[in-house]
Scaffold this motif. Structure first.
Motif, short mmCIF file in Angstrom:
data_model
loop_
_atom_site.label_atom_id
_atom_site.label_comp_id
_atom_site.label_asym_id
_atom_site.label_seq_id
_atom_site.Cartn_x
_atom_site.Cartn_y
_atom_site.Cartn_z
N ILE A 467 0.84 -1.21 0.00
CA ILE A 467 0.00 0.00 0.00
C ILE A 467 0.87 1.25 0.00
O ILE A 467 0.60 2.21 -0.74
CB ILE A 467 -0.95 -0.02 1.21
CG1 ILE A 467 -2.02 -1.10 1.02
CG2 ILE A 467 -1.58 1.34 1.43
CD1 ILE A 467 -2.91 -1.31 2.23
N ARG A 468 1.92 1.24 0.79
CA ARG A 468 2.80 2.41 0.85
C ARG A 468 3.49 2.66 -0.50
O ARG A 468 3.58 3.79 -0.98
CB ARG A 468 3.85 2.21 1.94
CG ARG A 468 4.77 3.40 2.12
CD ARG A 468 5.69 3.23 3.31
NE ARG A 468 6.56 2.06 3.17
CZ ARG A 468 6.44 0.96 3.91
NH1 ARG A 468 5.48 0.85 4.81
NH2 ARG A 468 7.27 -0.05 3.74
N GLY A 487 -4.91 9.62 2.58
CA GLY A 487 -6.10 8.80 2.42
C GLY A 487 -5.84 7.46 1.81
O GLY A 487 -6.66 6.54 1.93
N ALA A 488 -4.68 7.30 1.16
CA ALA A 488 -4.33 6.04 0.50
C ALA A 488 -3.60 5.08 1.43
O ALA A 488 -3.11 4.04 0.97
CB ALA A 488 -3.47 6.31 -0.72
N GLY A 489 -3.52 5.39 2.70
CA GLY A 489 -3.00 4.42 3.66
C GLY A 489 -1.58 4.64 4.12
O GLY A 489 -0.98 3.73 4.71
N ILE A 535 -9.31 -0.69 5.92
CA ILE A 535 -8.87 -0.50 4.53
C ILE A 535 -10.05 -0.79 3.61
O ILE A 535 -10.63 -1.88 3.65
CB ILE A 535 -7.70 -1.43 4.18
CG1 ILE A 535 -6.52 -1.19 5.13
CG2 ILE A 535 -7.27 -1.22 2.73
CD1 ILE A 535 -5.38 -2.19 4.94
N PHE A 536 -10.40 0.20 2.78
CA PHE A 536 -11.48 0.05 1.80
C PHE A 536 -10.88 0.02 0.40
O PHE A 536 -9.86 0.66 0.11
CB PHE A 536 -12.45 1.24 1.87
CG PHE A 536 -13.32 1.26 3.09
CD1 PHE A 536 -14.56 0.65 3.08
CD2 PHE A 536 -12.90 1.90 4.25
CE1 PHE A 536 -15.38 0.68 4.21
CE2 PHE A 536 -13.70 1.94 5.38
CZ PHE A 536 -14.95 1.32 5.35
N ILE A 570 -8.02 2.49 -1.08
CA ILE A 570 -7.00 2.15 -2.07
C ILE A 570 -7.66 2.16 -3.45
O ILE A 570 -8.61 1.42 -3.70
CB ILE A 570 -6.37 0.77 -1.79
CG1 ILE A 570 -6.02 0.64 -0.30
CG2 ILE A 570 -5.15 0.56 -2.67
CD1 ILE A 570 -5.08 1.69 0.21
N GLU A 571 -7.16 2.98 -4.34
CA GLU A 571 -7.76 3.16 -5.66
C GLU A 571 -7.54 1.96 -6.57
O GLU A 571 -6.59 1.18 -6.40
CB GLU A 571 -7.16 4.40 -6.34
CG GLU A 571 -7.65 5.71 -5.79
CD GLU A 571 -7.13 6.89 -6.60
OE1 GLU A 571 -6.83 6.72 -7.80
OE2 GLU A 571 -7.00 7.99 -6.02
N ASP A 572 -8.42 1.87 -7.58
CA ASP A 572 -8.29 0.97 -8.72
C ASP A 572 -8.19 -0.50 -8.30
O ASP A 572 -7.26 -1.22 -8.65
CB ASP A 572 -7.09 1.36 -9.58
CG ASP A 572 -7.33 1.05 -11.05
OD1 ASP A 572 -8.50 0.95 -11.45
OD2 ASP A 572 -6.34 0.89 -11.79
#
Length: 719
Positions: A467-468, A487-489, A535-536, A570-572
């Motif tokens: 994620i990072r 927002g992305a973790g 985490i979404f 987390i996108e996409d």
């Protein structure tokens, strides 16, 4: 027929078999093949998101030359080559051939609008496609003769990007066919098409790409050919794009074109499986085949029914495709004339007695033309019988002949390499050969607590690292504000209790339910002694405005400073991210509004990695919840508001049971009670909720009886 095979710029003779390994998607679940490609170039393996075709097109020839003389690599190479040869050439103990030594008259034809096989082939949107992919992989494992038919979406589903305010922006997927194991099928004279289908008054030439999934070929239909009218070349380009007219044309091409492609390739299926109503026109084309050779309609319909299986995946009446008679006639032309019946009789095949608008229902067509019909979970079977009981006038729902085969997931695809290694160590290296033995899964209870926790901790750390690094990559190439990164973790902590929620963002899945009481949520997440993080991930359908609004709300919480970075979006979302999530979180959360979840397989994938689930009692969890493998939110009582009741019980479970149990440790720092839940999650998922068990059930109860014309059914009358 001739076929084009992918070629690579340079492969030394000593390792030339890498081309064959990369050209069959079996590498995606073969442990020796994956170890081999990882050893080829670990960094490139990660950069290509585990895609050996892309690796072999990009790798430094000097590295290939070095590997070709390196003894350790050559040992890995030979192990992968030998294993593939045994599996693909029918060695070992193929289950289907042992159970059914008398061959079927022909293969099973499996039609589906999407196939989720690997992130390098982005022709899937979600659960239906992933299920179809797992179905084909398990058919290969079991040596079941099966061929798949789908559409080749050159622009895939869509790539998800979020604006600064969290609104989902949809862009064409980045799909380069040269970076996937695709093989172009050609006609007898080398032409790029195999058949022609007429739609909206024009002939549409259909090309075909073959995708090998172990022993199973999947044929993907492609209209992007010079022979077609410019307006028709994009018919198959994008999954679930455009309005009803495009959807109708895609379904017509899938069903009619799919049957004709199989005939052109020399396949004579003995059983035909329509996976969801999108594929129902396959049944119409087979009626046309029979009646055009002189078979009376009554006999033709009986023959088509006897050989056909239909699986419905949708528990909501409004979720089934239906088209007006004018739409259908514009797309298909007077197809009833080619069948030799009246217009009225043809439209009666898709008539729903409960529909006052007299639409043509694809699910009704599939039910009327299939002898064997099933839902995808026990609860979903009950819901489906209630929805469609009008097709059998005068019957109670329990008398409606719609059964169920509960979905399952492909173990070798979704269980992590680390978890498989632990089972090698704890259960013996031969455990993959004993998957059908219940005693094998009972042994999971005796796995060493410390070893299981160490493996889980490592998978969780790997998830946080992934994620990072994804946030770092997007920050460098796409994002314009630092708040995107938070927002992305970026602030996630591998030591904190982590909940995962990843699926399609539809309103009934209630992604925002946990945010209903902000003060209570705040106290839960930022507790200094027992913190929690969530985490979404997931996409909303491009035409689903309410689903996009739900996603936007979740995204806003991921940027809320009061929650201290404990919520991430987390996108996409794709299969590559899905693997990491189901393997690395501590708890899988699923909160559909009962009874709107047909099955829901993400929790099964998590459980195969010893991750317990918290869910409402819907879909597979109604069968899978056993009291010690997770938690169930009790059903709302009559008169209660379902959302209010569910959120209250959800918070109570988290506050009073789940979070305290996770943080309760013994003298060695192990959460012994939690590890017990993990073992039970793995034991039950491995024993009951794999795609292997699912396909075996289809074979026994559906495919073999259909292929051999056994057991006359209870057909609904025509409207």
């Amino acid at each position: 027929m001739s076929s084009d095979r992918p070629s690579f710029p340079y492969l030394p003779d000593a390792i030339a078999g890498l081309a064959d390994l990369a050209g069959n998607l079996r590498w995606s679940w073969s442990r020796p093949a994956r170890a081999l490609f990882r050893a080829l170039d670990e960094t490139l393996w990660q950069q290509t998101r585990h895609n050996p075709v892309a690796m072999l097109r990009r790798i430094d020839p000097a590295r290939l030359a070095a590997c070709a003389i390196e003894p350790t690599f050559l040992q890995l190479y030979q192990a992968a080559i030998d294993e593939a040869a045994v599996e693909l050439d029918g060695g070992g103990r193929p289950w289907f051939r042992e159970e059914y030594p008398e061959p079927l008259p022909g293969p099973v034809a499996y039609f589906c609008a999407e196939f989720g096989l690997h992130n390098s082939v982005p022709i899937y949107s979600g659960g239906l496609g992933i299920l179809a992919g797992d179905h084909c992989k398990s058919a290969s494992d079991l040596a079941l003769p099966l061929v798949g038919i789908g559409l080749f979406y050159t622009k895939g589903y869509f790539d998800q990007r979020l604006s600064l305010d969290g609104w989902q922006e949809d862009s064409d997927a980045r799909f380069d066919p040269a970076m996937a194991p695709l093989h172009r099928e050609r006609g007898p004279a080398g032409e790029p098409y195999l058949t022609v289908v007429s739609t909206f008054g024009r002939p549409v030439h259909i090309g075909v790409w073959r995708l090998m999934v172990g022993r199973v070929p999947i044929y993907l239909l492609d209209t992007n050919l010079d022979e077609n009218h410019p307006d028709d070349r994009g018919l198959s380009s994008k999954l679930y794009a455009g309005g009803p007219d495009l959807r109708l044309r895609q379904e017509w091409l899938l069903g009619v074109g799919g049957v004709r492609v199989l005939r052109a390739l020399g396949h004579s299926p003995s059983a035909w499986h329509a996976n969801e109503g999108h594929a129902a026109f396959m049944l119409v084309e087979r009626l046309r085949e029979l009646t055009s050779t002189g078979t009376p309609m009554v006999e033709a319909l009986a023959e088509v029914r006897a050989r056909s299986i239909f699986t419905t995946h949708t528990p909501v009446p409004a979720g089934h495709d239906a088209f007006s008679q004018d739409q259908l006639e514009a797309c298909t032309g007077p197809v009833w004339e080619t069948i030799g019946i009246s217009r009225e009789r043809f439209f009666a095949l898709g008539a729903n007695p409960d529909d006052p608008h007299h639409l043509f229902h694809m699910t009704v067509l599939a039910i009327r033309c299939s002898r064997r019909v099933n839902g995808v979970a026990r609860k979903h079977g009950e819901v489906s019988r209630e929805i469609w009981k009008a097709l059998w006038p005068g019957r109670e729902s329990e008398q409606v002949p719609i059964g169920h085969v509960t979905n399952g997931v492909h173990l070798a695809t979704w269980m992590s390499q680390a978890m498989m290694g632990l089972l090698d160590e704890q259960l013996g290296a031969d455990w993959p050969e004993r998957l059908d033995d219940p005693a094998l899964w009972d042994q999971v209870q005796w796995i060493d607590d410390g070893r299981l926790w160490a493996v889980h901790t490592q998978m969780k750390t790997d998830l946080m690292t992934f994620i990072r690094e994804e946030a770092r990559r997007r920050w460098a190439s796409e994002w314009k504000e630092a708040s995107h990164v938070v927002g992305a973790g970026l602030l996630l902590n591998p030591d904190v209790f982590t909940i995962g929620f990843a699926r399609r963002f539809a309103t009934y899945k209630r992604a925002t339910l946990l945010f209903s009481d902000f003060d209570r949520l705040h106290e839960l997440l930022v507790n200094p002694r027992r913190p929690v993080q969530i985490i979404f991930a997931g996409k909303a359908h491009p035409q689903d405005g309410p689903g996009k609004e739900v996603l936007q709300q979740v995204y806003s919480f991921s940027r809320d400073a009061r929650l201290e970075g404990r919520v991430a979006f987390i996108e996409d979302y794709d299969m590559h991210l899905a693997h990491r999530l189901v393997q690395g979180v501590d708890l899988w959360l699923n909160m559909p509004r009962v009874p709107l979840e047909a099955s829901g397989t993400s929790g099964m994938k998590a459980a195969l990695n010893a991750v317990p689930q918290l869910s409402t009692l819907d879909g597979w969890w109604q069968e899978g919840f056993a009291g010690q493998n997770g938690w169930a939110v009790p059903l709302a009582q009559p008169g209660e508001d379902p959302d209010a009741a569910d959120v209250s019980r959800l918070y109570a479970l988290l506050e009073q049971q789940i979070v305290p149990q996770f943080y309760q440790r013994d003298a060695n720092g192990l959460p012994v009670a939690w590890i017990g839940l993990m073992k039970q999650a793995l034991r039950i998922a491995g024993g009951r909720f794999t795609a292997r068990r699912m396909v075996q059930q289809y074979v026994k109860d559906y495919y073999v009886p259909a292929a051999r014309g056994l057991a006359p059914g209870d057909d609904p009358p025509l409207a």
